[in-house]
Design a protein around this motif. Sequence first.
Motif, PDB file in Angstrom:
ATOM      1  N   ARG A   1       0.914  -1.288  -0.049  1.00  0.00           N
ATOM      2  CA  ARG A   1       0.005  -0.025  -0.054  1.00  0.00           C
ATOM      3  C   ARG A   1       0.799   1.252  -0.030  1.00  0.00           C
ATOM      4  NH1 ARG A   1      -3.211  -3.551   3.665  1.00  0.00           N
ATOM      5  NH2 ARG A   1      -1.798  -2.941   5.260  1.00  0.00           N
ATOM      6  N   GLY A   2       0.306   2.106  -0.774  1.00  0.00           N
ATOM      7  CA  GLY A   2       0.960   3.857  -0.703  1.00  0.00           C
ATOM      8  C   GLY A   2      -0.170   4.715   0.074  1.00  0.00           C
ATOM      9  N   TYR A   3       0.313   5.548   0.626  1.00  0.00           N
ATOM     10  CA  TYR A   3      -0.587   6.510   1.335  1.00  0.00           C
ATOM     11  C   TYR A   3      -0.021   7.938   1.634  1.00  0.00           C
ATOM     12  CZ  TYR A   3       2.137   5.154   5.401  1.00  0.00           C
ATOM     13  OH  TYR A   3       3.439   4.927   6.385  1.00  0.00           O
ATOM     14  N   ALA A   4      -0.958   8.781   1.815  1.00  0.00           N
ATOM     15  CA  ALA A   4      -0.527  10.003   2.371  1.00  0.00           C
ATOM     16  C   ALA A   4      -1.528  10.354   3.582  1.00  0.00           C
ATOM     17  CB  ALA A   4      -0.787  10.942   1.124  1.00  0.00           C
ATOM     18  N   ALA A   5      -0.753  11.396   4.463  1.00  0.00           N
ATOM     19  CA  ALA A   5      -1.766  11.829   5.634  1.00  0.00           C
ATOM     20  C   ALA A   5      -1.313  13.099   5.885  1.00  0.00           C
ATOM     21  CB  ALA A   5      -1.362  10.949   6.736  1.00  0.00           C
ATOM     22  N   ILE A   6      -2.559  13.974   6.435  1.00  0.00           N
ATOM     23  CA  ILE A   6      -2.403  15.232   6.680  1.00  0.00           C
ATOM     24  C   ILE A   6      -3.119  15.192   8.295  1.00  0.00           C
ATOM     25  CG2 ILE A   6      -4.688  15.656   5.535  1.00  0.00           C
ATOM     26  CD1 ILE A   6      -3.356  18.514   5.182  1.00  0.00           C
ATOM     27  N   GLY A   7      -2.485  16.033   9.017  1.00  0.00           N
ATOM     28  CA  GLY A   7      -3.330  16.197  10.362  1.00  0.00           C
ATOM     29  C   GLY A   7      -2.539  17.411  11.294  1.00  0.00           C
ATOM     30  N   GLN A   8      -2.843  17.333  12.476  1.00  0.00           N
ATOM     31  CA  GLN A   8      -1.999  18.375  13.404  1.00  0.00           C
ATOM     32  C   GLN A   8      -1.300  17.617  14.614  1.00  0.00           C
ATOM     33  OE1 GLN A   8      -4.298  22.144  14.663  1.00  0.00           O
ATOM     34  NE2 GLN A   8      -4.321  20.776  16.603  1.00  0.00           N
ATOM     35  N   ILE A   9       0.070  18.079  14.457  1.00  0.00           N
ATOM     36  CA  ILE A   9       0.684  17.719  15.712  1.00  0.00           C
ATOM     37  C   ILE A   9       0.862  18.500  16.914  1.00  0.00           C
ATOM     38  CG2 ILE A   9       2.944  18.627  14.727  1.00  0.00           C
ATOM     39  CD1 ILE A   9       4.134  15.895  15.668  1.00  0.00           C
ATOM     40  N   THR A  10       0.892  18.201  17.958  1.00  0.00           N
ATOM     41  CA  THR A  10       0.864  19.066  19.192  1.00  0.00           C
ATOM     42  C   THR A  10       2.342  18.818  19.656  1.00  0.00           C
ATOM     43  OG1 THR A  10      -1.356  18.711  20.031  1.00  0.00           O
ATOM     44  CG2 THR A  10       0.025  19.279  21.652  1.00  0.00           C
ATOM     45  N   LEU A  11       2.774  20.124  20.198  1.00  0.00           N
ATOM     46  CA  LEU A  11       4.282  20.060  20.426  1.00  0.00           C
ATOM     47  C   LEU A  11       4.329  20.652  21.814  1.00  0.00           C
ATOM     48  CD1 LEU A  11       5.660  22.165  17.527  1.00  0.00           C
ATOM     49  CD2 LEU A  11       5.504  19.710  17.707  1.00  0.00           C
ATOM     50  N   ALA A  12       5.471  20.239  22.975  1.00  0.00           N
ATOM     51  CA  ALA A  12       5.489  20.759  24.146  1.00  0.00           C
ATOM     52  C   ALA A  12       5.579  22.201  24.077  1.00  0.00           C
ATOM     53  CB  ALA A  12       6.927  20.124  24.530  1.00  0.00           C
ATOM     54  N   ASP A  13       5.354  22.835  25.395  1.00  0.00           N
ATOM     55  CA  ASP A  13       5.310  24.309  25.763  1.00  0.00           C
ATOM     56  C   ASP A  13       6.604  24.742  25.555  1.00  0.00           C
ATOM     57  OD1 ASP A  13       2.709  24.180  26.033  1.00  0.00           O
ATOM     58  OD2 ASP A  13       2.874  24.103  28.243  1.00  0.00           O
ATOM     59  N   THR A  14       7.704  24.051  25.324  1.00  0.00           N
ATOM     60  CA  THR A  14       9.153  24.776  25.404  1.00  0.00           C
ATOM     61  C   THR A  14       9.371  25.292  23.904  1.00  0.00           C
ATOM     62  OG1 THR A  14       9.753  22.399  24.794  1.00  0.00           O
ATOM     63  CG2 THR A  14      10.021  23.043  27.051  1.00  0.00           C
ATOM     64  N   VAL A  15       8.703  24.929  22.965  1.00  0.00           N
ATOM     65  CA  VAL A  15       8.650  25.809  21.577  1.00  0.00           C
ATOM     66  C   VAL A  15       8.428  27.197  21.536  1.00  0.00           C
ATOM     67  CG1 VAL A  15       8.537  23.248  20.566  1.00  0.00           C
ATOM     68  CG2 VAL A  15       6.662  24.941  20.708  1.00  0.00           C
ATOM     69  N   LEU A  16       7.577  27.228  22.615  1.00  0.00           N
ATOM     70  CA  LEU A  16       7.310  28.704  22.513  1.00  0.00           C
ATOM     71  C   LEU A  16       8.311  29.832  22.481  1.00  0.00           C
ATOM     72  CD1 LEU A  16       3.971  28.702  24.930  1.00  0.00           C
ATOM     73  CD2 LEU A  16       4.065  28.868  22.447  1.00  0.00           C
ATOM     74  N   ASN A  17       9.273  29.621  23.318  1.00  0.00           N
ATOM     75  CA  ASN A  17      10.469  30.517  23.369  1.00  0.00           C
ATOM     76  C   ASN A  17      11.176  30.521  21.997  1.00  0.00           C
ATOM     77  OD1 ASN A  17      11.783  28.351  23.482  1.00  0.00           O
ATOM     78  ND2 ASN A  17      12.285  28.303  25.906  1.00  0.00           N
ATOM     79  N   GLN A  18      10.953  29.635  21.179  1.00  0.00           N
ATOM     80  CA  GLN A  18      11.598  29.717  19.948  1.00  0.00           C
ATOM     81  C   GLN A  18      10.628  30.471  18.748  1.00  0.00           C
ATOM     82  OE1 GLN A  18      14.208  25.961  18.716  1.00  0.00           O
ATOM     83  NE2 GLN A  18      12.454  24.892  20.272  1.00  0.00           N
ATOM     84  N   GLY A  19       9.601  30.770  19.108  1.00  0.00           N
ATOM     85  CA  GLY A  19       8.815  31.711  18.205  1.00  0.00           C
ATOM     86  C   GLY A  19       7.906  30.966  17.381  1.00  0.00           C
ATOM     87  N   ILE A  20       7.679  29.744  17.669  1.00  0.00           N
ATOM     88  CA  ILE A  20       6.532  28.851  16.889  1.00  0.00           C
ATOM     89  C   ILE A  20       5.297  28.277  18.067  1.00  0.00           C
ATOM     90  CG2 ILE A  20       8.236  27.931  15.432  1.00  0.00           C
ATOM     91  CD1 ILE A  20       8.290  25.231  16.622  1.00  0.00           C
ATOM     92  N   ASP A  21       4.220  28.046  17.376  1.00  0.00           N
ATOM     93  CA  ASP A  21       3.173  27.664  18.233  1.00  0.00           C
ATOM     94  C   ASP A  21       3.327  26.183  18.695  1.00  0.00           C
ATOM     95  OD1 ASP A  21       1.993  30.119  18.043  1.00  0.00           O
ATOM     96  OD2 ASP A  21       0.520  29.715  16.733  1.00  0.00           O
ATOM     97  N   THR A  22       2.405  25.644  19.525  1.00  0.00           N
ATOM     98  CA  THR A  22       2.488  24.423  20.012  1.00  0.00           C
ATOM     99  C   THR A  22       1.761  23.411  19.221  1.00  0.00           C
ATOM    100  OG1 THR A  22       0.826  25.042  21.719  1.00  0.00           O
ATOM    101  CG2 THR A  22       2.986  25.023  22.590  1.00  0.00           C
ATOM    102  N   THR A  23       0.959  23.923  18.199  1.00  0.00           N
ATOM    103  CA  THR A  23       0.493  23.106  17.212  1.00  0.00           C
ATOM    104  C   THR A  23       1.096  23.497  15.994  1.00  0.00           C
ATOM    105  OG1 THR A  23      -1.329  24.525  16.882  1.00  0.00           O
ATOM    106  CG2 THR A  23      -1.703  22.872  18.553  1.00  0.00           C
ATOM    107  N   ALA A  24       1.115  22.291  14.853  1.00  0.00           N
ATOM    108  CA  ALA A  24       1.717  22.407  13.814  1.00  0.00           C
ATOM    109  C   ALA A  24       0.970  21.623  12.653  1.00  0.00           C
ATOM    110  CB  ALA A  24       3.289  22.036  13.648  1.00  0.00           C
TER     111      ALA A  24
END
Length: 210
Positions: A44-67
């Motif tokens: 099988r071949g496949y493609a997926a799209i979704g949302q990933i949740t990141l730890a709060d430590t990424v906030l001090n790098q200028g990105i949100d906790t979701t991507a």
Amino acid sequence: MIINPFSLVKGQKTFGVWLFACCALIYSGCAFAVKDAFPYDEYRGYAAIGQITLADTVLNQGIDTTAHALRFGSEKQQKHWLLAGGVSAFLYHDNAKFAQQVNNTNGSGNSVSSTAGAVNLYVEGGYHYSLLSSVQIAFIAGYEHQLFSSRGIINCRNCYEEPIKVNTGFYLQPRLTYSPSKHWYIGAYVSQYIDVTAQQNMAFVIGRRY
């Protein structure tokens, strides 16, 4: 975003590269061995799209906790067992964009804004079971190795770039799929990461059997 293939593997990332390489070799070897030993089941071949949740430590790098999270991969099933691999990407919500003057190939220049994201490789395997003829469930364990994660100018050779530290690693994933036809299937999964910056990835998947 700028990919420097000569600086991808540093320090602790060496383990991930070796693990991915070994799994890729095992994947290839098992595919031929299993095909000879048993009746071939499915590819099988496949493609997926979704949302990933990141730890709060990424906030001090200028990105949100979701991507946004994207995946493109292939898998083989032999009886109830799955083995899969592919490439994935994270598209960060960037709150610290910068602009840079870029010269085009024709000599003209213009100001271009930065983007932020990551590209990864992953391998996974697990158990697949058909609840009904058109409904399947799978329980999967995998490892995702990050190639790069950064903020920069796309398709620019000598532009400014800064790293964004988002660790990936081992994860567990239950998956539910439905097959409306002989060749196509749709479904959803949740990947729960273990002790890394990436925490949870919820995604929809579409795939085709061969």
